[in-house]
Structure formats: structure tokens, C-alpha cells
Design a protein around this motif. Structure first.
Motif, PDB file in Angstrom:
ATOM      1  N   GLY A   9       0.794  -1.217   0.000  1.00 54.02           N
ATOM      2  CA  GLY A   9       0.000   0.000   0.000  1.00 54.02           C
ATOM      3  C   GLY A   9       0.826   1.266   0.000  1.00 54.02           C
ATOM      4  N   CYS A  10       2.144   1.131   0.214  1.00 57.27           N
ATOM      5  CA  CYS A  10       3.027   2.307   0.279  1.00 57.27           C
ATOM      6  C   CYS A  10       3.917   2.427  -0.959  1.00 57.27           C
ATOM      7  CB  CYS A  10       3.919   2.234   1.523  1.00 57.27           C
ATOM      8  SG  CYS A  10       3.013   2.151   3.084  1.00 57.27           S
ATOM      9  N   GLU A  11       3.689   1.574  -1.959  1.00 54.82           N
ATOM     10  CA  GLU A  11       4.581   1.534  -3.117  1.00 54.82           C
ATOM     11  C   GLU A  11       4.625   2.855  -3.869  1.00 54.82           C
ATOM     12  OE1 GLU A  11       2.797  -2.610  -2.488  1.00 54.82           O
ATOM     13  OE2 GLU A  11       2.050  -0.544  -2.606  1.00 54.82           O
ATOM     14  N   GLN A  12       3.457   3.412  -4.173  1.00 48.24           N
ATOM     15  CA  GLN A  12       3.420   4.637  -4.966  1.00 48.24           C
ATOM     16  C   GLN A  12       4.054   5.798  -4.225  1.00 48.24           C
ATOM     17  OE1 GLN A  12      -0.195   5.610  -7.103  1.00 48.24           O
ATOM     18  NE2 GLN A  12      -0.882   3.465  -7.059  1.00 48.24           N
ATOM     19  N   GLY A  13       3.781   5.901  -2.925  1.00 49.53           N
ATOM     20  CA  GLY A  13       4.375   6.980  -2.144  1.00 49.53           C
ATOM     21  C   GLY A  13       5.883   6.873  -2.060  1.00 49.53           C
ATOM     22  N   PHE A  14       6.398   5.651  -2.048  1.00 46.79           N
ATOM     23  CA  PHE A  14       7.842   5.456  -2.005  1.00 46.79           C
ATOM     24  C   PHE A  14       8.490   5.812  -3.343  1.00 46.79           C
ATOM     25  CE2 PHE A  14      11.416   2.589  -2.923  1.00 46.79           C
ATOM     26  CZ  PHE A  14      12.297   2.942  -1.904  1.00 46.79           C
ATOM     27  N   THR A  41      10.187  12.800 -12.259  1.00 50.76           N
ATOM     28  CA  THR A  41      10.123  11.792 -11.193  1.00 50.76           C
ATOM     29  C   THR A  41       9.275  10.606 -11.644  1.00 50.76           C
ATOM     30  OG1 THR A  41       8.139  12.696 -10.158  1.00 50.76           O
ATOM     31  CG2 THR A  41      10.256  13.633  -9.476  1.00 50.76           C
ATOM     32  N   LEU A  42       9.345   9.542 -10.857  1.00 50.39           N
ATOM     33  CA  LEU A  42       8.518   8.384 -11.170  1.00 50.39           C
ATOM     34  C   LEU A  42       7.042   8.687 -10.952  1.00 50.39           C
ATOM     35  CD1 LEU A  42      10.644   5.426  -9.718  1.00 50.39           C
ATOM     36  CD2 LEU A  42      10.520   6.274 -12.062  1.00 50.39           C
ATOM     37  N   ALA A  68       6.182   2.280 -12.639  1.00 52.61           N
ATOM     38  CA  ALA A  68       6.285   3.564 -11.940  1.00 52.61           C
ATOM     39  C   ALA A  68       5.189   3.716 -10.892  1.00 52.61           C
ATOM     40  CB  ALA A  68       6.220   4.718 -12.942  1.00 52.61           C
ATOM     41  N   GLN A  69       4.085   2.995 -11.093  1.00 59.20           N
ATOM     42  CA  GLN A  69       2.983   3.026 -10.139  1.00 59.20           C
ATOM     43  C   GLN A  69       3.151   1.991  -9.025  1.00 59.20           C
ATOM     44  OE1 GLN A  69      -0.229   2.303 -12.855  1.00 59.20           O
ATOM     45  NE2 GLN A  69      -0.546   4.490 -13.312  1.00 59.20           N
ATOM     46  N   GLY A  70       4.222   1.198  -9.116  1.00 56.82           N
ATOM     47  CA  GLY A  70       4.482   0.196  -8.091  1.00 56.82           C
ATOM     48  C   GLY A  70       3.958  -1.179  -8.432  1.00 56.82           C
ATOM     49  N   GLY A  71       3.524  -1.385  -9.683  1.00 56.32           N
ATOM     50  CA  GLY A  71       3.007  -2.675 -10.110  1.00 56.32           C
ATOM     51  C   GLY A  71       4.021  -3.439 -10.919  1.00 56.32           C
ATOM     52  N   ASP A  72       3.695  -4.683 -11.253  1.00 60.09           N
ATOM     53  CA  ASP A  72       4.577  -5.525 -12.059  1.00 60.09           C
ATOM     54  C   ASP A  72       3.714  -6.513 -12.819  1.00 60.09           C
ATOM     55  OD1 ASP A  72       6.530  -7.053 -13.213  1.00 60.09           O
ATOM     56  OD2 ASP A  72       7.679  -7.358 -11.369  1.00 60.09           O
ATOM     57  N   MET A  73       3.881  -6.540 -14.128  1.00 65.58           N
ATOM     58  CA  MET A  73       3.072  -7.406 -14.967  1.00 65.58           C
ATOM     59  C   MET A  73       3.724  -8.762 -15.217  1.00 65.58           C
ATOM     60  SD  MET A  73       1.994  -4.421 -17.688  1.00 65.58           S
ATOM     61  CE  MET A  73       0.809  -5.420 -18.594  1.00 65.58           C
TER      62      MET A  73
END
Length: 258
Positions: A9-14, A41-42, A68-73
Motif C-alpha cells: 500500500g506504500c509503493e506509490q508513495g515510495f 520523477t517516477l 512507476a505506479q508500483g506494479g509488475d506485470m
């Protein structure tokens, strides 16, 4: 200490305040192009126009935005089962005496046995490898009568195997021990060492401790101490003999099995 934990839940903020170049896949050219369009920036990259990203990253545009949003496909895949467990050591000064070579064999065997037990594996194909002072390599393999993870049982077998590839006085630069054949249909390990001499006959020798219960009890006790206090918590005499005679370049096959 070189470790950063990013909680769910903190991926985008990081990621958001990090410069775009921090993300793998963004090279110098892409960085310049992104910055020229105000994407520094990301966080900016996560919100950038798709047409811009396609112009810069082509078919990877959506992948880069997702990252960049903290996801991985990338799909999660299970690793392949272990094919072998091995350990080897290079010596600063060549070994020439029987006692030193046997001490090195016992040390490498102990490391292999320890790793086998930690992974819940037992193998039937025992391998020994020697590299000599002239850089030539010889190795030998033997089929065990039953699967084993017990170095106190298979180390005496290695002492007999070394006679097939080495005579006392010949300088030994590197020594390695390996175990494979974790499945019943595996008979000869074919990639562990540079050179292999197939030896399908069963080899037998008396274990260091004959009593199976006492032998397993000793292994369980030393494993427990090492688990709690570290690998150097318990050391046998043979491990001390060559402790100061290594180059510090011991090697083992990757722990890529699950």
C-alpha cells in the motif's frame, strides 16, 4: 544496512519522488526525453500521457507506467527443482599430503551435507572434483546404495574415491564435493563438474560413526547450534587444518531451487 522495506500500500508513495533514472529501463536517452517534457520523477511518469510514453518506450510504454505506479506485470513462476548441491574451495598453497586432502574433503562434504539437510534433500550420486597445480581437472562419481544427506556416512566413500583420481604428492589447487540424483530416475549428474568419470558401481565404506542413531543425533545437534549461533559456532578438527590456506574464493552452486 542496505535493506529497505516498502510495506503493501506504500509503493506509490515510495516511488513517486524518485528521479526517473532510478527505475530500470530508463536510460540516459529516455531520461533526457522525459525531462524535456517535464517528466522528472517516477510520480510524473506514472501520470504521463500514454502517447508520450509510447514515443519513448514503444511497446513497453504500459509496462513502464505500471512499474512507476508500483506494479509488475511479470507472472510469478516456480523455480526448477534442484539438480545438484555442491561446494568447492581453492587453496592458497597447493595440498600435497593425504591428511590435508582428506581434511579438505571432509570440510567440503560437511558443507554439502548441511545444505542438503537445510533443503530437505538426499541424493544418490556422490561427486568428487580435483583441480591440480597444472590446472588440469579430474573428477569421479559413485552411486550410493541409498539416498543420503549425511556427510558422516559419505565422507569415508570420498576418501576411497580420491584414490581413483589422485596420488599423494600431486599438488591439489582446488577440491569440490557434490551430491545429485535426488530423483529415482537420476543416475549420473552431468553438469556439476568440468570432467566426469562415470562409475556406476556402488561404493561402500564404514561411516565415521557406525551407529545410525548416534550419527544422526550428532548431525541434528550441530545443525541446531549453527542455526542458532551461526555457521562458525561448531567446527570439527578437519575444518581447522586448512582454515588459513584458502584464497577466500569458495564456490557453491546457486540456491535457486525452492
Amino acid at each position: 544496512r542496505g535493506l529497505t522495506v516498502v510495506y503493501p500500500g506504500c509503493e506509490q508513495g515510495f516511488l513517486a519522488p524518485l528521479p526517473v533514472r532510478k527505475m530500470s529501463g530508463v536510460g540516459a536517452v529516455a531520461e533526457r526525453e522525459l525531462i524535456s517534457h517535464g517528466v522528472r520523477t517516477l510520480g510524473d511518469l506514472a501520470l504521463a500521457d500514454e502517447s508520450l510514453l509510447r514515443r519513448i518506450f514503444g511497446k513497453n510504454a504500459i509496462v513502464m507506467r505500471t512499474r512507476a505506479q508500483g506494479g509488475d506485470m511479470t507472472p510469478v513462476e516456480e523455480g526448477e527443482a534442484a539438480k545438484s548441491v555442491s561446494n568447492e574451495m581453492t587453496f592458497a598453497k597447493d595440498l600435497t599430503s593425504r591428511v590435508d586432502v582428506e581434511a579438505a574433503i571432509a570440510t567440503m562434504a560437511a558443507k554439502v551435507g548441511r545444505r542438503l539437510r537445510k533443503k530437505g534433500l538426499a541424493g544418490r550420486t556422490l561427486s568428487l572434483k580435483l583441480r591440480f597445480g597444472d590446472r588440469s581437472v579430474r573428477s569421479v562419481q559413485k552411486r550410493l546404495p541409498a539416498p543420503s544427506d549425511d556427510e558422516l556416512a559419505f565422507t569415508p566413500l570420498l576418501y576411497r574415491m580420491v584414490d581413483e583420481v589422485w596420488c599423494e604428492g600431486i599438488p591439489v589447487r582446488l577440491l569440490g564435493v557434490g551430491m545429485s540424483g535426488f530423483r529415482e530416475d537420476e543416475y549420473v549428474q552431468d553438469t556439476l563438474f568440468d570432467v566426469a568419470r562415470e562409475a556406476p558401481t556402488t561404493l561402500d565404506a564404514e561411516p565415521v560413526i557406525v551407529d545410525d542413531v548416534k550419527r544422526r543425533g550428532l548431525l541434528d545437534a550441530t545443525d541446531a547450534l549453527r542455526d542458532r549461533f551461526g555457521e562458525g559456532a561448531v567446527r570439527f578438527g578437519h575444518e581447522l587444518r586448512n582454515a588459513e590456506n584458502t584464497t577466500g574464493t569458495g564456490a557453491k552452486n546457486p540456491d535457486d531451487y525452492k
